[in-house]
Design a protein around this motif. Structure first.
Motif, mmCIF file in Angstrom:
data_model
loop_
_atom_site.group_PDB
_atom_site.id
_atom_site.type_symbol
_atom_site.label_atom_id
_atom_site.label_comp_id
_atom_site.label_asym_id
_atom_site.label_seq_id
_atom_site.Cartn_x
_atom_site.Cartn_y
_atom_site.Cartn_z
ATOM 1 N N GLU A 158 0.865 -1.188 0.000
ATOM 2 C CA GLU A 158 0.000 0.000 0.000
ATOM 3 C C GLU A 158 0.899 1.235 0.000
ATOM 4 O O GLU A 158 1.733 1.407 0.887
ATOM 5 C CB GLU A 158 -0.921 -0.001 1.229
ATOM 6 N N THR A 159 0.708 2.092 -0.968
ATOM 7 C CA THR A 159 1.602 3.241 -1.143
ATOM 8 C C THR A 159 1.129 4.506 -0.426
ATOM 9 O O THR A 159 1.914 5.417 -0.207
ATOM 10 C CB THR A 159 1.772 3.556 -2.633
ATOM 11 N N ASP A 160 -0.156 4.546 -0.071
ATOM 12 C CA ASP A 160 -0.697 5.723 0.602
ATOM 13 C C ASP A 160 -0.879 5.422 2.087
ATOM 14 O O ASP A 160 -1.835 4.753 2.480
ATOM 15 C CB ASP A 160 -2.030 6.130 -0.026
ATOM 16 N N ASP A 161 0.032 5.909 2.917
ATOM 17 C CA ASP A 161 -0.026 5.640 4.352
ATOM 18 C C ASP A 161 -1.260 6.217 5.021
ATOM 19 O O ASP A 161 -1.611 5.820 6.135
ATOM 20 C CB ASP A 161 1.223 6.200 5.044
ATOM 21 N N TYR A 162 -1.926 7.164 4.366
ATOM 22 C CA TYR A 162 -3.057 7.846 4.981
ATOM 23 C C TYR A 162 -4.409 7.302 4.513
ATOM 24 O O TYR A 162 -5.453 7.735 4.990
ATOM 25 C CB TYR A 162 -2.972 9.355 4.708
ATOM 26 N N ALA A 163 -4.373 6.338 3.619
ATOM 27 C CA ALA A 163 -5.609 5.723 3.146
ATOM 28 C C ALA A 163 -6.219 4.859 4.249
ATOM 29 O O ALA A 163 -5.512 4.309 5.092
ATOM 30 C CB ALA A 163 -5.336 4.874 1.919
ATOM 31 N N PHE A 164 -7.549 4.730 4.242
ATOM 32 C CA PHE A 164 -8.242 3.865 5.190
ATOM 33 C C PHE A 164 -8.437 2.494 4.553
ATOM 34 O O PHE A 164 -8.943 2.379 3.435
ATOM 35 C CB PHE A 164 -9.603 4.451 5.572
ATOM 36 N N VAL A 165 -8.029 1.451 5.273
ATOM 37 C CA VAL A 165 -8.190 0.083 4.793
ATOM 38 C C VAL A 165 -8.710 -0.784 5.936
ATOM 39 O O VAL A 165 -8.626 -0.420 7.102
ATOM 40 C CB VAL A 165 -6.866 -0.494 4.244
#
Length: 219
Positions: free
Chosen positions: A35-42
């Motif tokens: 995952e390249t976006d550390d701020y994305a919600f998963v």
């Protein structure tokens, strides 16, 4: 003008759709490091099978006495999950695993909780929000290899002084259990919350933005 109105409608629809998180579980485990976006919600469930989930606010079994989540999912920012996976690995190596009570909480649900209990002793004022609303906080305990919770002295969301990390009038076993939980979490980029033994914030997550991304429950 008609073309502009149509374009505006499409933008609004896409924007509304993007505010929802998909709770559908992946058929295979995903690699959080891809995952390249550390701020994305998963969804944590897509990255590990080694956690126990008891999402209290998706049930009436909480201090509010009401269900406020549509279903019991654990969404967090990618960077939070990266640290949480490492912490859980350390617990697994010692024969334990993390049990989760609460993860990310949309600000709309924070407002709902405040409406039920408008007391900052128990609920963070939604005008300011909490780290839960930023995807950087988890409420947790530990279970052993049989799935039995370690004795932490109080239940989750007990708001007396006995829940504090600084309260010492407890048995040796309870104090050691709390210390064990705290030491491992602190070693993996989390900070404790003095008055609640179960609450941990990802370091530096207070600077993140409050979010209102709700989730769609899996059918």
């Amino acid at each position: 003008m008609k073309n502009f109105s149509f374009l505006l409608m499409v933008i609004v629809l896409v924007s509304c759709k993007s505010t929802y998180l998909d709770a559908k579980k992946s058929p295979v485990l995903l690699d959080i490091n891809k995952e390249t976006d550390d701020y994305a919600f998963v969804n944590l469930k897509n990255y590990s099978n080694d956690f126990v989930f008891d999402m209290k606010y998706a049930t009436p079994d909480n201090f509010l006495k009401e269900k406020v989540y549509p279903c019991g999912e654990c969404f967090l920012r990618v960077k939070t999950i990266k640290s949480l996976l490492e912490a859980n690995k350390a617990f697994l190596d010692k024969g334990y695993k993390i049990k989760l009570y609460d993860c990310y909480r949309p600000i709309a649900i924070q407002k709902q909780m405040w409406k039920i209990v408008p007391n900052p002793t128990y609920v963070a004022n939604p005008k300011k929000g909490s780290i839960h609303n930023k995807g950087g906080a988890v409420d947790i305990t530990l279970v052993d290899s049989l799935g039995i919770e370690l004795n932490m002295g109080t239940k989750f969301d007990f708001f007396g002084e006995e829940a504090s990390h600084n309260y010492s009038n407890l048995s040796k076993d309870i104090l050691e259990n709390r210390k064990f939980l705290k030491e491992i979490m602190l070693q993996h980029n989390f900070k404790s919350f003095d008055s609640e033994w179960w609450h941990y914030n990802l370091t530096n997550s207070s600077a993140d933005k409050v979010s209102n991304q709700k989730w769609r429950c899996e059918d």
